[in-house]
Design a protein around this motif. Sequence first.
Motif, PDB file in Angstrom:
ATOM      1  N   ASP A   1       0.809  -1.223   0.000  1.00 18.20           N
ATOM      2  CA  ASP A   1       0.000   0.000   0.000  1.00 18.20           C
ATOM      3  C   ASP A   1       0.841   1.272   0.000  1.00 18.20           C
ATOM      4  O   ASP A   1       0.323   2.354  -0.261  1.00 18.20           O
ATOM      5  CB  ASP A   1      -0.915   0.042   1.236  1.00 18.20           C
ATOM      6  CG  ASP A   1      -1.940  -1.072   1.240  1.00 18.20           C
ATOM      7  OD1 ASP A   1      -2.245  -1.611   0.164  1.00 18.20           O
ATOM      8  OD2 ASP A   1      -2.427  -1.410   2.338  1.00 18.20           O
ATOM      9  N   VAL A   2       2.118   1.146   0.318  1.00 20.43           N
ATOM     10  CA  VAL A   2       2.992   2.322   0.398  1.00 20.43           C
ATOM     11  C   VAL A   2       3.369   2.742  -1.022  1.00 20.43           C
ATOM     12  O   VAL A   2       3.911   1.938  -1.773  1.00 20.43           O
ATOM     13  CB  VAL A   2       4.262   2.019   1.229  1.00 20.43           C
ATOM     14  CG1 VAL A   2       5.166   3.238   1.285  1.00 20.43           C
ATOM     15  CG2 VAL A   2       3.883   1.554   2.628  1.00 20.43           C
ATOM     16  N   PRO A   3       3.066   3.977  -1.393  1.00 22.74           N
ATOM     17  CA  PRO A   3       3.378   4.428  -2.762  1.00 22.74           C
ATOM     18  C   PRO A   3       4.873   4.302  -3.061  1.00 22.74           C
ATOM     19  O   PRO A   3       5.725   4.584  -2.213  1.00 22.74           O
ATOM     20  CB  PRO A   3       2.951   5.902  -2.768  1.00 22.74           C
ATOM     21  CG  PRO A   3       1.996   6.031  -1.643  1.00 22.74           C
ATOM     22  CD  PRO A   3       2.417   5.021  -0.615  1.00 22.74           C
ATOM     23  N   ARG A   4       5.175   3.895  -4.265  1.00 22.10           N
ATOM     24  CA  ARG A   4       6.571   3.696  -4.665  1.00 22.10           C
ATOM     25  C   ARG A   4       7.273   5.013  -4.989  1.00 22.10           C
ATOM     26  O   ARG A   4       8.472   5.129  -4.781  1.00 22.10           O
ATOM     27  CB  ARG A   4       6.651   2.768  -5.875  1.00 22.10           C
ATOM     28  CG  ARG A   4       6.323   1.344  -5.522  1.00 22.10           C
ATOM     29  CD  ARG A   4       6.658   0.409  -6.674  1.00 22.10           C
ATOM     30  NE  ARG A   4       6.562  -0.966  -6.245  1.00 22.10           N
ATOM     31  CZ  ARG A   4       7.549  -1.648  -5.681  1.00 22.10           C
ATOM     32  NH1 ARG A   4       8.699  -1.070  -5.467  1.00 22.10           N
ATOM     33  NH2 ARG A   4       7.387  -2.885  -5.314  1.00 22.10           N
ATOM     34  N   ASP A   5       6.529   5.998  -5.487  1.00 18.27           N
ATOM     35  CA  ASP A   5       7.191   7.239  -5.917  1.00 18.27           C
ATOM     36  C   ASP A   5       7.717   8.056  -4.742  1.00 18.27           C
ATOM     37  O   ASP A   5       8.810   8.603  -4.802  1.00 18.27           O
ATOM     38  CB  ASP A   5       6.281   8.081  -6.803  1.00 18.27           C
ATOM     39  CG  ASP A   5       5.013   8.520  -6.102  1.00 18.27           C
ATOM     40  OD1 ASP A   5       4.571   7.827  -5.162  1.00 18.27           O
ATOM     41  OD2 ASP A   5       4.450   9.558  -6.488  1.00 18.27           O
ATOM     42  N   ASP A   6       6.961   8.151  -3.662  1.00 21.84           N
ATOM     43  CA  ASP A   6       7.391   8.876  -2.469  1.00 21.84           C
ATOM     44  C   ASP A   6       6.568   8.359  -1.295  1.00 21.84           C
ATOM     45  O   ASP A   6       5.357   8.548  -1.241  1.00 21.84           O
ATOM     46  CB  ASP A   6       7.201  10.386  -2.633  1.00 21.84           C
ATOM     47  CG  ASP A   6       7.919  11.191  -1.566  1.00 21.84           C
ATOM     48  OD1 ASP A   6       8.177  10.653  -0.463  1.00 21.84           O
ATOM     49  OD2 ASP A   6       8.230  12.370  -1.827  1.00 21.84           O
TER      50      ASP A   6
ATOM     51  N   ARG B   1       6.779   9.296   1.835  1.00 20.79           N
ATOM     52  CA  ARG B   1       6.568  10.247   2.932  1.00 20.79           C
ATOM     53  C   ARG B   1       5.099  10.599   3.179  1.00 20.79           C
ATOM     54  O   ARG B   1       4.675  10.590   4.348  1.00 20.79           O
ATOM     55  CB  ARG B   1       7.383  11.513   2.704  1.00 20.79           C
ATOM     56  CG  ARG B   1       8.866  11.300   2.860  1.00 20.79           C
ATOM     57  CD  ARG B   1       9.651  12.535   2.531  1.00 20.79           C
ATOM     58  NE  ARG B   1       9.290  13.020   1.205  1.00 20.79           N
ATOM     59  CZ  ARG B   1       9.410  14.277   0.809  1.00 20.79           C
ATOM     60  NH1 ARG B   1       9.897  15.184   1.619  1.00 20.79           N
ATOM     61  NH2 ARG B   1       9.073  14.627  -0.416  1.00 20.79           N
ATOM     62  N   PRO B   2       4.298  10.921   2.163  1.00 17.66           N
ATOM     63  CA  PRO B   2       2.894  11.252   2.469  1.00 17.66           C
ATOM     64  C   PRO B   2       2.174  10.126   3.211  1.00 17.66           C
ATOM     65  O   PRO B   2       1.434  10.373   4.162  1.00 17.66           O
ATOM     66  CB  PRO B   2       2.277  11.505   1.093  1.00 17.66           C
ATOM     67  CG  PRO B   2       3.426  11.906   0.236  1.00 17.66           C
ATOM     68  CD  PRO B   2       4.600  11.109   0.747  1.00 17.66           C
ATOM     69  N   TRP B   3       2.408   8.896   2.793  1.00 17.99           N
ATOM     70  CA  TRP B   3       1.774   7.746   3.443  1.00 17.99           C
ATOM     71  C   TRP B   3       2.287   7.613   4.866  1.00 17.99           C
ATOM     72  O   TRP B   3       1.512   7.403   5.802  1.00 17.99           O
ATOM     73  CB  TRP B   3       2.066   6.488   2.625  1.00 17.99           C
ATOM     74  CG  TRP B   3       1.276   5.292   3.026  1.00 17.99           C
ATOM     75  CD1 TRP B   3       0.101   4.875   2.492  1.00 17.99           C
ATOM     76  CD2 TRP B   3       1.596   4.356   4.068  1.00 17.99           C
ATOM     77  NE1 TRP B   3      -0.326   3.730   3.129  1.00 17.99           N
ATOM     78  CE2 TRP B   3       0.574   3.396   4.096  1.00 17.99           C
ATOM     79  CE3 TRP B   3       2.647   4.244   4.966  1.00 17.99           C
ATOM     80  CZ2 TRP B   3       0.565   2.332   4.988  1.00 17.99           C
ATOM     81  CZ3 TRP B   3       2.640   3.186   5.866  1.00 17.99           C
ATOM     82  CH2 TRP B   3       1.611   2.245   5.874  1.00 17.99           C
ATOM     83  N   LEU B   4       3.594   7.744   5.038  1.00 15.78           N
ATOM     84  CA  LEU B   4       4.178   7.637   6.374  1.00 15.78           C
ATOM     85  C   LEU B   4       3.710   8.757   7.293  1.00 15.78           C
ATOM     86  O   LEU B   4       3.434   8.521   8.478  1.00 15.78           O
ATOM     87  CB  LEU B   4       5.707   7.637   6.278  1.00 15.78           C
ATOM     88  CG  LEU B   4       6.330   6.395   5.643  1.00 15.78           C
ATOM     89  CD1 LEU B   4       7.804   6.633   5.334  1.00 15.78           C
ATOM     90  CD2 LEU B   4       6.148   5.179   6.537  1.00 15.78           C
ATOM     91  N   TYR B   5       3.600   9.979   6.772  1.00 14.97           N
ATOM     92  CA  TYR B   5       3.120  11.099   7.588  1.00 14.97           C
ATOM     93  C   TYR B   5       1.662  10.890   7.989  1.00 14.97           C
ATOM     94  O   TYR B   5       1.277  11.189   9.122  1.00 14.97           O
ATOM     95  CB  TYR B   5       3.275  12.431   6.867  1.00 14.97           C
ATOM     96  CG  TYR B   5       4.708  12.863   6.659  1.00 14.97           C
ATOM     97  CD1 TYR B   5       5.739  12.425   7.477  1.00 14.97           C
ATOM     98  CD2 TYR B   5       5.040  13.732   5.633  1.00 14.97           C
ATOM     99  CE1 TYR B   5       7.051  12.827   7.289  1.00 14.97           C
ATOM    100  CE2 TYR B   5       6.348  14.144   5.434  1.00 14.97           C
ATOM    101  CZ  TYR B   5       7.348  13.694   6.257  1.00 14.97           C
ATOM    102  OH  TYR B   5       8.639  14.098   6.062  1.00 14.97           O
TER     103      TYR B   5
END
Length: 175
Positions: free
Chosen positions: A52-57, A59-63
């Motif tokens: 589910d974690v986006p490959r491009d970046d 950080r938004p998912w983690l934040y």
Amino acid sequence: MTGGSVISAEARFREVFAHLPEVVAYARRRGSRDPEAIGAEALTIAWRKLADVPRDDARPWLYATARNLVRAEQRKARMSEHDNDRAEPARAVDPVAGLVDPELMRALSSLSARDREALLLVAWEDLTPALAARSMGVTQAAFRVRLHRSRRRLRRLLEAEGVASPDSLLKVGEP
């Protein structure tokens, strides 16, 4: 999982794990009592939900994950204080005290949590409006409107406090 997919998952997670210091800093700036634990938990969730974690970046998912964990931590702290009548009330955490202009801190704390988060994702977390929109779970258009309105509200608050040139404080993160 085959041997090759385990290796690729581990390589992918190493890319995500590289953002741990940024997630810890995010949690610290949002007033977490234990930002390292928030960072560790966010990365644990990322490992479990790696697809589910986006490959491009990442950080938004983690934040977004860290934001939910910080909120849960704060709710738990409030419930604990409420349950224990003798408990000392928690002091407000000012994670950037001394680092940011006091007028700016007062104005930021006067904003709604959503307005403040929109501004801080762009200014402090260095996300583009597109990535910040993803972190907040809104469309880019909705985020840009929120960011514009948040800046306008912040500018008004700063002007009301008599800050000579509020625009200099608001340039960070502007496109």
